[in-house]
Write an enzyme that holds these catalytic residues in place. Sequence first.
Site, mmCIF file in Angstrom:
data_model
loop_
_atom_site.group_PDB
_atom_site.id
_atom_site.type_symbol
_atom_site.label_atom_id
_atom_site.label_comp_id
_atom_site.label_asym_id
_atom_site.label_seq_id
_atom_site.Cartn_x
_atom_site.Cartn_y
_atom_site.Cartn_z
ATOM 1 N N TYR A 159 1.004 -1.180 0.017
ATOM 2 C CA TYR A 159 0.167 0.093 -0.022
ATOM 3 C C TYR A 159 0.754 1.332 0.044
ATOM 4 O O TYR A 159 0.982 1.986 -1.046
ATOM 5 C CB TYR A 159 -1.017 -0.168 1.183
ATOM 6 C CG TYR A 159 -1.676 1.299 1.131
ATOM 7 C CD1 TYR A 159 -2.824 1.614 0.191
ATOM 8 C CD2 TYR A 159 -1.597 2.304 2.294
ATOM 9 C CE1 TYR A 159 -3.428 2.925 0.243
ATOM 10 C CE2 TYR A 159 -2.124 3.439 2.221
ATOM 11 C CZ TYR A 159 -2.954 3.660 1.493
ATOM 12 O OH TYR A 159 -3.682 4.751 1.281
ATOM 13 N N LYS A 163 1.303 3.887 -3.267
ATOM 14 C CA LYS A 163 0.830 5.214 -3.077
ATOM 15 C C LYS A 163 2.145 6.194 -3.492
ATOM 16 O O LYS A 163 1.862 7.378 -3.978
ATOM 17 C CB LYS A 163 0.535 5.666 -1.665
ATOM 18 C CG LYS A 163 -0.938 5.050 -1.308
ATOM 19 C CD LYS A 163 -2.011 5.274 -2.308
ATOM 20 C CE LYS A 163 -2.607 6.720 -1.948
ATOM 21 N NZ LYS A 163 -3.807 6.995 -2.602
HETATM 22 N N1 LIG Z 1 -8.675 6.565 4.647
HETATM 23 C C1 LIG Z 1 -7.699 6.995 4.932
HETATM 24 O O1 LIG Z 1 -7.492 7.133 6.280
HETATM 25 C C2 LIG Z 1 -6.738 7.694 4.018
HETATM 26 C C3 LIG Z 1 -7.124 7.318 2.615
HETATM 27 N N2 LIG Z 1 -6.071 7.952 1.538
HETATM 28 C C4 LIG Z 1 -6.355 7.868 0.215
HETATM 29 O O2 LIG Z 1 -7.722 8.324 -0.253
HETATM 30 C C5 LIG Z 1 -8.291 7.801 -1.066
HETATM 31 C C6 LIG Z 1 -9.866 7.482 -0.818
HETATM 32 O O3 LIG Z 1 -9.511 6.632 0.353
HETATM 33 P P1 LIG Z 1 -10.980 6.024 1.330
HETATM 34 O O4 LIG Z 1 -12.057 7.031 0.728
HETATM 35 O O5 LIG Z 1 -10.570 5.778 2.580
HETATM 36 O O6 LIG Z 1 -11.103 4.610 0.476
HETATM 37 P P2 LIG Z 1 -12.510 3.776 -0.074
HETATM 38 O O7 LIG Z 1 -11.943 2.457 -0.253
HETATM 39 O O8 LIG Z 1 -13.609 4.387 0.704
HETATM 40 O O9 LIG Z 1 -12.541 4.485 -1.422
HETATM 41 C C7 LIG Z 1 -12.004 4.439 -2.648
HETATM 42 C C8 LIG Z 1 -12.863 4.308 -3.863
HETATM 43 O O10 LIG Z 1 -12.283 4.109 -4.937
HETATM 44 C C9 LIG Z 1 -12.936 2.982 -5.708
HETATM 45 N N3 LIG Z 1 -12.101 2.222 -6.637
HETATM 46 C C10 LIG Z 1 -11.131 1.148 -5.771
HETATM 47 N N4 LIG Z 1 -10.558 0.574 -6.929
HETATM 48 C C11 LIG Z 1 -11.192 1.232 -8.136
HETATM 49 C C12 LIG Z 1 -11.077 1.009 -9.668
HETATM 50 N N5 LIG Z 1 -10.034 -0.033 -9.955
HETATM 51 N N6 LIG Z 1 -11.532 1.869 -10.404
HETATM 52 C C13 LIG Z 1 -12.246 2.666 -9.976
HETATM 53 N N7 LIG Z 1 -12.571 2.906 -8.626
HETATM 54 C C14 LIG Z 1 -11.864 2.131 -7.825
HETATM 55 C C15 LIG Z 1 -13.716 2.295 -4.663
HETATM 56 O O11 LIG Z 1 -14.656 1.686 -5.259
HETATM 57 C C16 LIG Z 1 -13.965 3.270 -3.464
HETATM 58 O O12 LIG Z 1 -15.294 3.893 -3.782
HETATM 59 C C17 LIG Z 1 -7.424 6.601 -1.438
HETATM 60 O O13 LIG Z 1 -6.660 6.960 -2.503
HETATM 61 C C18 LIG Z 1 -6.440 6.517 -0.307
HETATM 62 O O14 LIG Z 1 -5.234 5.911 -0.605
HETATM 63 C C19 LIG Z 1 -5.272 8.732 2.285
HETATM 64 C C20 LIG Z 1 -4.874 8.783 3.241
HETATM 65 C C21 LIG Z 1 -5.630 8.212 4.310
HETATM 66 C C1 LIG Z 2 -5.211 -3.664 16.577
HETATM 67 C C2 LIG Z 2 -3.993 -3.039 16.501
HETATM 68 C C3 LIG Z 2 -3.020 -2.874 17.528
HETATM 69 C C4 LIG Z 2 -4.337 -1.512 16.134
HETATM 70 C C5 LIG Z 2 -5.168 -1.555 14.766
HETATM 71 C C6 LIG Z 2 -5.165 0.006 14.293
HETATM 72 C C7 LIG Z 2 -4.950 0.154 12.649
HETATM 73 C C8 LIG Z 2 -5.834 -1.046 12.036
HETATM 74 C C9 LIG Z 2 -4.841 1.450 12.403
HETATM 75 C C10 LIG Z 2 -3.740 2.117 12.906
HETATM 76 C C11 LIG Z 2 -3.227 3.427 12.198
HETATM 77 C C12 LIG Z 2 -4.181 3.094 10.815
HETATM 78 C C13 LIG Z 2 -3.512 3.681 9.464
HETATM 79 C C14 LIG Z 2 -3.153 5.149 9.594
HETATM 80 O O1 LIG Z 2 -4.187 5.997 10.085
HETATM 81 C C15 LIG Z 2 -2.486 5.587 8.181
HETATM 82 C C16 LIG Z 2 -3.427 5.390 7.090
HETATM 83 C C17 LIG Z 2 -3.396 5.884 5.954
HETATM 84 C C18 LIG Z 2 -3.797 5.498 4.742
HETATM 85 O O2 LIG Z 2 -3.674 6.215 3.804
HETATM 86 C C19 LIG Z 2 -4.654 4.432 4.753
HETATM 87 C C20 LIG Z 2 -5.176 3.808 5.942
HETATM 88 C C21 LIG Z 2 -4.084 3.934 7.130
HETATM 89 C C22 LIG Z 2 -2.896 2.784 6.453
HETATM 90 C C23 LIG Z 2 -4.734 3.274 8.432
HETATM 91 C C24 LIG Z 2 -5.158 2.010 8.449
HETATM 92 C C25 LIG Z 2 -5.513 1.587 9.774
HETATM 93 C C26 LIG Z 2 -4.418 1.844 10.783
HETATM 94 C C27 LIG Z 2 -3.307 0.783 10.354
#
Ligand SMILES: NC(=O)C1=CN([C@@H]2O[C@H](COP(=O)(O)OP(=O)(O)OC[C@H]3O[C@@H](n4cnc5c(N)ncnc54)[C@H](O)[C@@H]3O)[C@@H](O)[C@H]2O)C=CC1
Ligand SMILES: CC(C)CCC[C@@H](C)[C@H]1CC[C@H]2[C@@H]3[C@H](O)CC4=CC(=O)CC[C@]4(C)[C@H]3CC[C@]12C
Length: 369
Positions: A159, A163
């Site tokens: 992952y 990214k």
């Molecule tokens: N959730 C988090 O804490 C963080 C997320 N991100 C980034 O933010 C973005 C969104 O993440 P989330 O909303 O959390 O994830 P999510 O899984 O809820 O959303 C991702 C979306 O992309 C779509 N998707 C996946 N594969 C696809 C494909 N092949 N073609 C078209 N659409 C596709 C999924 O259907 C989904 O709706 C990602 O790029 C992730 O890497 C960055 C930092 C933190």
């Molecule tokens: C049971 C364990 C001891 C604790 C589990 C917690 C973990 C699942 C999560 C702790 C930190 C999270 C990640 C962090 O917030 C940074 C992230 C950034 C992203 O771009 C995607 C998600 C994630 C990797 C997030 C995923 C869950 C944790 C590892």
Amino acid sequence: MAEATEIRKLVYLVTGGCGFLGEHVVRMLLQREPRLSELRVFDLHLGPWLEELKTGPVRVTAIQGDVTQAHEVAAAVAGAHVVIHTAGLVDVFGRASPETIYEVNVQGTKNVIEACVQTGTRFLVYTSSMEVVGPNIKGHPFYRGNEDTPYEAVHKHPYPCSKAQAEQLVLEANGREVHGGLPLVTCALRPTGIYGEGHQIMRDFYHQGLRLGGRLFRAIPASVEHGRVYVGNVAWMHVLVARELQRQAALLGGQVYFCYDESPYKSYEDFNMEFLGPCGLRLVETRLLVPYWLLMLLAALNALLQWLLRPLLLYAPLLNPYTLAVANTTFTVSTDKARRHFGYEPLFSWEDSRSRTIRWVRAVEGSAP
Ligand SMILES: NC(=O)C1=CN([C@@H]2O[C@H](COP(=O)(O)OP(=O)(O)OC[C@H]3O[C@@H](n4cnc5c(N)ncnc54)[C@H](O)[C@@H]3O)[C@@H](O)[C@H]2O)C=CC1
Ligand SMILES: CC(C)CCC[C@@H](C)[C@H]1CC[C@H]2[C@@H]3[C@H](O)CC4=CC(=O)CC[C@]4(C)[C@H]3CC[C@]12C
């Protein structure tokens, strides 16, 4: 009325627009981007909620598609002024294969860039992640760091590796000539751990707590701090940077920005308790009962079981060596780069972000896990 139609002339495309973040970006664009005429929402799985958005002044076009399919991406991008590329495979639990993660996150991003170049779309915002920086595999803390803080970014997990590669592709594409002869302008936003309405892991912790009689057990020392950011503010930052990219291409093009707001620095579990606590869960201190070496052993055991069981079933628990390392490493950002470059201020205060998230968790109550 004439004025409104004059102003509304821009076509935006949001990839991954039905995901956790993507939905907030879509809704925020409709609320806060007055120049929007058409909003294309591209996702592998379209949400039924899109239908309700189709009655407003902006034309909302739902496109079911796959970012790994270059022709589907090119068709969706053609004629768009701005692309916000949030689609990605967020998997740190081993649910998907490394090949699939690279295919979606890296090849998918290449397809988006090439589609912009071929069709003449000039502005591309990429949702990167703090994970492109760290935590690294050595567990070095990143304490109140900013975009210029030196850090040894060494990754092994698919992952963060994917990214980081995708972010680099996006930044290198800045300045490329697109169809029509003008330069492509790109930038990347790096959210820390996002929380808020729709956060699947928060929902999982909540249901797990309910199953355990209203308790969650502390696994990570409270002294390990995580940076977290409210989804509404991350969405707002995307809307703002997309707008300002068009106005200040020379300053913003090729730049990266951490996503930040006023959410407090806390351990992952203590932060989650800000929402789960008011919903009736409590965090039980178990440090003496579960020493770190035992957690490492359990995480390694989970990884082994995942590998052994793979031919039969998908075993993908939250705890594995990677998630344990991330959860156990301080990673906090402190920066004002987005404010300096494009006037970003969080739209939602901490109090507001907290109460919105609590309201959402309460609504999740009773819903199936
Ligand atoms: N959730 C988090 O804490 C963080 C997320 N991100 C980034 O933010 C973005 C969104 O993440 P989330 O909303 O959390 O994830 P999510 O899984 O809820 O959303 C991702 C979306 O992309 C779509 N998707 C996946 N594969 C696809 C494909 N092949 N073609 C078209 N659409 C596709 C999924 O259907 C989904 O709706 C990602 O790029 C992730 O890497 C960055 C930092 C933190
Ligand atoms: C049971 C364990 C001891 C604790 C589990 C917690 C973990 C699942 C999560 C702790 C930190 C999270 C990640 C962090 O917030 C940074 C992230 C950034 C992203 O771009 C995607 C998600 C994630 C990797 C997030 C995923 C869950 C944790 C590892």
